[in-house]
Design an enzyme around this catalytic site. Sequence first.
Site, PDB file in Angstrom:
ATOM      1  NE  ARG A  54      -2.838   0.512   3.384  1.00 13.00           N
ATOM      2  CZ  ARG A  54      -2.083   0.725   4.478  1.00 13.00           C
ATOM      3  NH1 ARG A  54      -1.339   1.805   4.581  1.00 13.00           N
ATOM      4  NH2 ARG A  54      -2.087  -0.159   5.447  1.00 13.00           N
ATOM      5  CE1 TYR A 107     -16.790  10.733 -16.135  1.00 14.34           C
ATOM      6  CE2 TYR A 107     -16.159  10.895 -13.840  1.00 14.34           C
ATOM      7  CZ  TYR A 107     -16.580  10.143 -14.906  1.00 14.34           C
ATOM      8  OH  TYR A 107     -16.803   8.809 -14.757  1.00 14.34           O
ATOM      9  CG  ASP A 179     -10.031  15.775 -15.176  1.00 10.71           C
ATOM     10  OD1 ASP A 179      -9.290  15.151 -15.972  1.00 10.71           O
ATOM     11  OD2 ASP A 179     -11.065  15.283 -14.672  1.00 10.71           O
ATOM     12  CE  LYS A 204     -12.652   7.478 -18.373  1.00 15.78           C
ATOM     13  NZ  LYS A 204     -13.036   8.738 -17.767  1.00 15.78           N
TER      14      LYS A 204
HETATM   15  C1  LIG Z   1     -13.497   9.173 -16.470  1.00 13.04           C
HETATM   16  C2  LIG Z   1     -13.150  10.529 -15.986  1.00 13.04           C
HETATM   17  C3  LIG Z   1     -12.882  10.772 -14.623  1.00 13.04           C
HETATM   18  C4  LIG Z   1     -13.031   9.697 -13.561  1.00 13.04           C
HETATM   19  O1  LIG Z   1     -12.104   8.685 -13.703  1.00 13.04           O
HETATM   20  P1  LIG Z   1     -12.395   7.133 -13.296  1.00 13.04           P
HETATM   21  O2  LIG Z   1     -11.131   6.463 -13.685  1.00 13.04           O
HETATM   22  O3  LIG Z   1     -13.591   6.702 -14.071  1.00 13.04           O
HETATM   23  O4  LIG Z   1     -12.642   7.111 -11.830  1.00 13.04           O
HETATM   24  C5  LIG Z   1     -12.513  12.050 -14.252  1.00 13.04           C
HETATM   25  N1  LIG Z   1     -12.412  13.049 -15.168  1.00 13.04           N
HETATM   26  C6  LIG Z   1     -12.683  12.863 -16.473  1.00 13.04           C
HETATM   27  C7  LIG Z   1     -12.558  14.006 -17.421  1.00 13.04           C
HETATM   28  C8  LIG Z   1     -13.057  11.603 -16.925  1.00 13.04           C
HETATM   29  O5  LIG Z   1     -13.341  11.440 -18.219  1.00 13.04           O
END
Ligand SMILES: *Cc1c(COP(=O)(O)O)cnc(C)c1O
Length: 384
Positions: A54, A107, A179, A204
């Site tokens: 961890r 998001y 982000d 992603k």
């Molecule tokens: C998918 C996404 C998230 C969240 O991420 P997870 O891996 O699904 O928890 C946050 N910001 C954006 C822009 C996203 O597309």
Amino acid sequence: MSHEHLDKSFETIAIHAGNTADPLTGAVVPPIYQVSTYKQDGVGGLRGGYEYSRSANPTRTALEENLAALEGGRRGLAFASGLAAEDCLLRALLAPGDHVVIPNDAYGGTFRLFAKVVSRWGVEWSVADTSDPASVRDAITDRTKVVWVETPSNPLLGITDIAAVAEVASAAGAKLVVDNTFASPYLQQPLSLGADIVVHSLTKYMGGHSDVVGGALITNSAEIGEELAYHQNAMGAVAGPFDSWLVLRGIKTLPVRMDRHSENAGKVAEMLTRHAKVTQVLYPGLPEHPGHDVAAKQMRAFGGMVSFRVEGGEQAAVEVCNRTKLFTLGESLGGVESLIEHPGRMTHASVAGSALEVPADLVRVSVGIENADDLLADLRQALG
Ligand SMILES: *Cc1c(COP(=O)(O)O)cnc(C)c1O
């Protein structure tokens, strides 16, 4: 942390940072250290600093060093999901009574985290149009600790001028969080534009193959890095060794994938602007997009996400999503295969009725790296 790759170009960093040959066998790819604990040479005699997975695991360390190098940061931390990373960040930076500015186009899961979870712990938030720095300034209060930006945004592809908002945030003594999931560090590097912390959903473009869920935080402040690392260990939502390995593997092709995603998305956006059934195309690469000039200034290319509105309202939009054959109907984005979805009923159902509600006639596509002509033909037949 090794910095020997930081003076190299992005493509080289993507392949080499963190990816040192295994000291024991010479394996050129970091092994999946599928292990929870480590033999100590006498009490406290740790080999390479590892005591419990961890706290740290060598496969995760390799990914974290790679992530830091890619974003030009000092410290990278990998989590079990993008939202786990966001949760860690918010709990590390905020206390009851603090205030956060969030974008009017975030998001859905990020919005839910603020509206339904963090708010219960006494954190206040308000919404701004972050594409307008004056709107951010107006939303800031004397308790604002964090300004949150998503650019390009999900699903409306809004563009925020990161350098301009960084100035507004820092004048108010607030930290700027960006982000960077839609752009990836290959297309855009927020830390170099004044952001304090970068957030990623590694699920992603970074992973890039729709086979792993993960998240990351990267900062160039040693102090914030320590605080985040402390909370990462204390809260425990870390990326596992196999997930770390998958993301590290995906990142090696990030530059070639992003080039092709951007090229294909440009062709899709261009075709849609000329289609009779499409009333609006949202893609920052189009000269008529309101954020085009800012995007051209702060991004290397415009990315693989395109949203569009169709004639005939919600039902027509849903039918387009149901009719594609090559574009797979599904949530998520950023994989090599093309995806299509209806944000209002799918990814953004959690923002219905809020200031972040998305148009009902909106369709979002994640343009993959298949042959562009095949993709155009599929969208044309689905539009009818
Ligand atoms: C998918 C996404 C998230 C969240 O991420 P997870 O891996 O699904 O928890 C946050 N910001 C954006 C822009 C996203 O597309």
